[in-house]
Enzyme design. Structure first.
Site, mmCIF file in Angstrom:
data_model
loop_
_atom_site.group_PDB
_atom_site.id
_atom_site.type_symbol
_atom_site.label_atom_id
_atom_site.label_comp_id
_atom_site.label_asym_id
_atom_site.label_seq_id
_atom_site.Cartn_x
_atom_site.Cartn_y
_atom_site.Cartn_z
ATOM 1 C CG HIS A 273 -2.044 -1.018 1.141
ATOM 2 N ND1 HIS A 273 -3.242 -0.773 0.529
ATOM 3 C CD2 HIS A 273 -2.101 -2.300 1.576
ATOM 4 C CE1 HIS A 273 -4.015 -1.865 0.602
ATOM 5 N NE2 HIS A 273 -3.345 -2.807 1.233
ATOM 6 C CG ASP A 336 -3.122 -3.620 4.856
ATOM 7 O OD1 ASP A 336 -4.035 -3.444 4.044
ATOM 8 O OD2 ASP A 336 -2.253 -2.768 5.113
ATOM 9 C CD GLU A 337 -5.437 -5.941 1.236
ATOM 10 O OE1 GLU A 337 -6.464 -6.549 0.895
ATOM 11 O OE2 GLU A 337 -5.298 -4.707 1.107
ATOM 12 C CB ALA A 338 3.001 -7.064 2.317
#
Ligand code: IFG
EC number: 3.2.1.52
Length: 527
Positions: A273, A336-338
């Site tokens: 992100h 998150d969401e790496a």
């Protein structure tokens, strides 16, 4: 429910009250009871004082009883209340030391904790006692829900200003009761953030998590890396102009939140992100090439360069400047969401980033993916799972390392989830979340085998991919946010959808007075 005829003379009132309280009373409770007020969050204990009615008169004053050390902060709480009452009643409502018909005292018992309070309304006075000014503020918040909805008007309304007699003792179940506003996907002005703070504070929330950096926009000024905002903050989802908070803007948000006893928790999402940062500085990219600004809504495609030393001096500068603007003790590093960061690199990165955050005197907070990293003392892991095993395991793993867990289950607490298939905006990847589903869960039992002692509280995130103004934010947050606030504040024994639903219905008139653009869920009998 039939209300007792009000005895004209105090003595009879007292006798009646005593009589009804006695085991000998023959009146059925249905007739004797005065309906309990529609308070959210529901207080720990409340006793209706039948026959006692307080009337706020034109000579009303707000009195402050406080030790020298607490007097300034207590007076500020009193002034906030008096200012609102002046606006809506047209009365002078002075704030006076030690007297008043509405008395705020910080000589209260500390047994109710820093946020606890006692509140008594009888025919002679309203008295709120607490051990701290923060507790007074929580008590005043309850008082504002006991006053008629028109007491929140911005312009003078006709009286009378009556409150039925009641005695309340109250304190929160969890220390962490929050909401998150994603100001990256769409930028929200200081005024819009203040509006959200004001509304959230009415339900005794005490944390405002601001998602300040993501792929689509960097929203907080960093002097040592100015392009993060001037370039990285220039757009938003859809390609419309973005924006950012200068240090003065951020200080104003922190001040406004602090006056309402919400602590701001800034989030700089890393290592994923991060397209806004990578687009702003080519040197931050492993290949030395800056990607274009991104205005779509995909996730998981960006990563800071784990192998570059520059990445960590960048983080040190960023978390240093952000920490310096944060009176609160937590800084959120995302995590998150790496999906574009190899897992081993992810662990290396989060451990180094965590050390940088603690190096600036702050506790680490991160989404539950950081559960399998080192987690320095004081870490907080934010669960955003959908009852899936992987997410639950990460939360449990974090707890075994001594971290606290904040519950933000996406299929219950994500306020950007549509209420139903007809909801005009919002997402639905975690399912449709109607008002009942957002309320009907217990933060300490949702994840099996997660020790109750590990649960620090709850937070309702509001992601803004599809929300570009405060009206849409209000529509998604209300009426679900007050339910999450009740889960955070009230005892587990108080959680009952049927009873809550009726109290929620009573909030509708308040939101009308405040012009809240709430979703009039048809299943609630709004009044
Ligand atoms: N997941 C992403 C958010 C946002 C959200 C929208 C987390 C922790 C979906 N990460 O929630 O950036 O896109 O519902």
């Amino acid at each position: 429910m039939k209300r007792l005829l009000r005895p004209r003379r105090p003595l009879i009132g007292l006798l009646t009250a005593a009589f009804l309280a006695s085991p000998l009373s023959v009146v059925s409770t249905a007739e004797a009871a005065t309906p309990a007020p529609a308070l959210i969050p529901k207080p720990v204990s409340q006793q209706v004082l039948s026959g006692e009615t307080f009337t706020l008169g034109s000579s009303a004053a707000v009195g402050v009883i406080a030790s020298p050390a607490k007097r300034a902060a207590a007076t500020k709480v009193a002034e906030q209340l008096a200012a609102q009452l002046r606006r809506s009643t047209g009365y002078a409502v002075p704030v006076v030391p030690d007297a008043g018909t509405i008395r705020l005292s910080t000589n209260g018992t500390s047994s109710l904790g820093a946020e606890g309070y006692q509140l008594r309304v009888d025919r002679t006075a309203v008295t709120i006692t607490a051990a701290t000014p923060e507790g007074l503020f929580r008590g005043v918040t309850t008082l504002r829900q006991l006053l008629p909805a028109k007491a929140d008007s911005a312009a003078p309304q006709a009286g009378p200003w009556k409150i039925a007699g009641i005695a309340i003792a109250d304190s929160p179940r969890f220390a962490y009761r929050g909401t998150m506003l994603d100001v990256s996907r769409h930028f929200f002005s200081v005024a819009e953030v203040k509006r959200y703070i004001d509304l959230a504070s009415r339900y005794k929330l005490n944390k405002l998590h601001l998602h300040l950096a993501d792929d689509q926009g960097w929203r907080i000024q960093v002097d040592s890396w100015p392009r993060l905002t001037t370039y990285g903050g220039s757009l938003e989802v859809g390609g419309t102009p973005g924006g950012y908070y200068t240090k003065a803007d951020f200080a104003e948000i922190v001040r406004y939140a602090g006056e309402r006893y919400l602590t701001v928790i800034p989030e700089i999402d890393t290592p994923g992100h991060t397209n806004a940062a990578l687009a702003s500085y080519a040197e931050l990219n492993c290949n030395g090439v800056a990607p274009p600004l991104y205005t779509g809504t995909n996730v998981g495609f960006s990563s800071l360069c784990v192998g570059k030393e520059l990445t960590y001096s960048f983080l040190d500068d960023v978390f240093g400047e952000v920490s310096a603007q944060t009176p609160g003790d937590i800084v959120h590093l995302g995590g998150d969401e790496a999906h574009s960061t190899p897992h081993a690199d992810y662990v290396t990165f989060v451990n180094k980033a965590s050390t940088i955050v603690t190096g600036h005197g702050k506790r680490v907070m991160g989404w539950h993916e950081i559960g399998d990293t080192a987690l320095p003392a004081g870490s907080v892991v934010q669960y955003w799972g959908t009852d899936d095993t992987k997410s639950r395991d990460l939360a449990r793993q974090a707890a075994t390392k001594g971290a606290k867990v904040v519950m933000s289950p996406a299929n219950r607490a994500y306020l950007d989830m549509k209420y139903n298939k007809d909801t005009p905006y919002g997402l639905s990847w975690a399912g449709l979340v109607n008002v009942e589903k957002a309320y009907s869960w217990n933060p300490t039992t949702l994840i099996p085998n997660l020790p109750e002692s590990a649960v620090a509280g709850v937070e309702a995130p509001l992601w803004s991919e599809t929300l570009d103004d405060i009206d849409k934010v209000e529509f998604m947050a209300f009426p679900r946010l007050p339910g999450i606030a009740e889960l955070g504040w009230s005892p587990a024994s108080a959680l009952n959808w049927t009873a809550y639903k009726d109290r929620l219905a009573g909030q509708g008139s308040r939101w009308d007075v405040l012009s809240v653009n709430f979703y009039r869920a048809p299943e609630i009998a709004w009044r």
